[in-house]
Write a protein that holds these residues in place. Structure first.
Motif, PDB file in Angstrom:
ATOM      1  N   ALA A 114       0.827  -1.205   0.000  1.00 36.50           N
ATOM      2  CA  ALA A 114       0.000   0.000   0.000  1.00 36.50           C
ATOM      3  C   ALA A 114       0.864   1.260   0.000  1.00 36.50           C
ATOM      4  N   LEU A 115       1.950   1.221   0.761  1.00 40.99           N
ATOM      5  CA  LEU A 115       2.851   2.366   0.845  1.00 40.99           C
ATOM      6  C   LEU A 115       3.479   2.656  -0.516  1.00 40.99           C
ATOM      7  N   LEU A 116       4.015   1.626  -1.150  1.00 41.95           N
ATOM      8  CA  LEU A 116       4.668   1.815  -2.449  1.00 41.95           C
ATOM      9  C   LEU A 116       3.654   2.167  -3.533  1.00 41.95           C
ATOM     10  N   SER A 117       2.442   1.658  -3.400  1.00 43.79           N
ATOM     11  CA  SER A 117       1.386   2.023  -4.356  1.00 43.79           C
ATOM     12  C   SER A 117       1.087   3.520  -4.282  1.00 43.79           C
ATOM     13  N   SER A 118       1.097   4.067  -3.068  1.00 48.55           N
ATOM     14  CA  SER A 118       0.799   5.493  -2.893  1.00 48.55           C
ATOM     15  C   SER A 118       1.890   6.370  -3.505  1.00 48.55           C
ATOM     16  N   ALA A 121       4.783   3.437  -7.354  1.00 49.55           N
ATOM     17  CA  ALA A 121       5.809   2.453  -7.709  1.00 49.55           C
ATOM     18  C   ALA A 121       5.191   1.207  -8.329  1.00 49.55           C
ATOM     19  N   THR A 122       5.971   0.548  -9.158  1.00 49.53           N
ATOM     20  CA  THR A 122       5.624  -0.756  -9.698  1.00 49.53           C
ATOM     21  C   THR A 122       6.810  -1.677  -9.436  1.00 49.53           C
ATOM     22  N   PRO A 123       6.648  -2.992  -9.605  1.00 48.53           N
ATOM     23  CA  PRO A 123       7.780  -3.900  -9.403  1.00 48.53           C
ATOM     24  C   PRO A 123       8.951  -3.627 -10.344  1.00 48.53           C
ATOM     25  N   GLU A 124       8.700  -2.879 -11.423  1.00 45.51           N
ATOM     26  CA  GLU A 124       9.776  -2.560 -12.366  1.00 45.51           C
ATOM     27  C   GLU A 124      10.474  -1.244 -12.039  1.00 45.51           C
ATOM     28  N   SER A 125       9.963  -0.499 -11.082  1.00 45.15           N
ATOM     29  CA  SER A 125      10.544   0.803 -10.738  1.00 45.15           C
ATOM     30  C   SER A 125      11.916   0.655 -10.103  1.00 45.15           C
ATOM     31  N   ALA A 178      -0.115   9.381  -9.635  1.00 41.88           N
ATOM     32  CA  ALA A 178      -1.197   8.415  -9.805  1.00 41.88           C
ATOM     33  C   ALA A 178      -0.895   7.174  -8.980  1.00 41.88           C
ATOM     34  N   LYS A 179      -1.832   6.776  -8.174  1.00 41.58           N
ATOM     35  CA  LYS A 179      -1.648   5.592  -7.340  1.00 41.58           C
ATOM     36  C   LYS A 179      -1.611   4.343  -8.197  1.00 41.58           C
ATOM     37  N   THR A 180      -0.694   3.438  -7.858  1.00 42.94           N
ATOM     38  CA  THR A 180      -0.585   2.167  -8.566  1.00 42.94           C
ATOM     39  C   THR A 180      -1.143   1.051  -7.685  1.00 42.94           C
TER      40      THR A 180
END
Length: 329
Positions: A114-118, A121-125, A178-180
């Protein structure tokens, strides 16, 4: 001029002077670090891709690359963050209050997602972590993100200190993005780097293990108990190497040769558990051993002295011995 106006002016001057003094005393100290020297140093590390210089971070951000920069910055300190970065502090990536009988544990995979989504971030970032003055908080964040199975995590060597020293922009942080829907690529990865209390107990009597106490001398010898712990002491048989010994005076990491001289003989042929008060300073040592020296079988004890002392002093477990501890009635 009215006396009240003069008084307000004097207070404003004193306030400004006080803020400047506070900032100079407690804020990030600017250091000048050569990007070329860092690149040469990184090239000798076991995993040079885990580290990055300020100029490389600035270049990635300027080019609009998929990079998420996160600062682990204490909000009580007067530090202006890296422009364009996101900022958080320990409560943001620690377990919720009441989840454990003690503080300082990592938060859940769901919470980290949730933190990284805010932050978009994506797994490719590419995720860059940094801190100020003492950079162990960046290493703790590095450890937790790596435990999600995220491949491209980088530690900003010299952190905010080097960024300021390079004259790069600060202050305009926490952009709206934009949230991921970030999903941890391999959350089970943490079992490869996470030490539990039971592992620590087993390692105390195992010749193929070494336990590293990365705290300060006063904590190690039991003369000081840091707030949050339940009593003084150290884990029996621990080898004491203060985490700060891995740093140069300018807060950057030492060379691979220097770090090998510091840790090499201690960890040779052994699996390693690092610990401190709450798994923050020890995360820095864990990162150094694994990413710089290429050591395998290195585990960070998340509960560290807080959990261990809780088991000894609060739960009064007979199987949890303490060295240099307090006498119990």
């Amino acid at each position: 001029m009215k006396k009240s106006t003069i008084a307000v002016g004097i207070l404003a001057v004193l306030g400004a002077a006080g803020y400047v003094g506070y900032t100079s005393m407690f804020g990030a100290k600017a250091v000048v670090v050569s990007a070329d020297s860092l690149e040469q140093k990184f090239a000798t590390y076991a995993n040079p891709e885990a580290f990055v210089s300020t100029q490389d971070v600035k270049d990635m951000m300027d080019k609009g690359e998929d990079v998420v920069v996160i600062g682990a910055l204490n909000p009580m300190k007067p530090d202006a963050p890296i422009s364009g970065s996101f900022t958080l502090w320990r409560p943001d990536y620690s377990a919720a209050e009441g989840e454990y009988a003690f503080d300082g544990m990592r938060n859940s995979v769901d919470d980290m997602e949730a933190l990284l989504s805010s932050y978009g971030a994506t797994p490719e970032s590419t995720i860059v972590v940094y801190a100020a003055n003492s950079h162990h908080d960046a290493a703790r964040l590095f450890w937790q993100i790596r435990n999600l199975g995220h491949e491209d995590v980088r530690y900003l060597d010299g952190g905010l200190n080097a960024w300021i020293g390079a004259g790069l922009p600060t202050g305009d942080a926490n952009p709206t993005v934009a949230k991921t829907d970030y999903v941890a690529p391999a959350p089970q990865t943490e079992v490869n780097t996470l030490a539990t209390l039971e592992m620590v107990l087993n390692a105390q009597n195992a010749s193929d293990w070494v336990i590293l106490d990365t705290r300060g001398t006063a904590e190690f010898d039991g003369s000081t108990t840091v707030s949050g712990a339940f009593g003084p002491g150290t884990i029996p048989g621990s080898v004491h190497i203060n985490w700060t010994k891995a740093l140069n005076e300018d807060t950057t990491l030492k060379s691979a040769e220097e770090l090998q001289a510091l840790y090499g003989d201690v960890i040779k042929g052994k699996k390693v558990i690092t610990y401190c008060q709450s798994g923050v300073r020890s995360a820095h040592t864990q990162m150094v051993l694994e990413e710089v020296l290429g050591a395998e079988g290195v585990y960070n004890y998340d509960g560290s002295w807080i959990e261990y002392s809780h088991a000894h002093y609060e739960q009064k477990r007979a199987d949890i011995p303490v060295q240099s501890g307090a006498k119990q009635s």
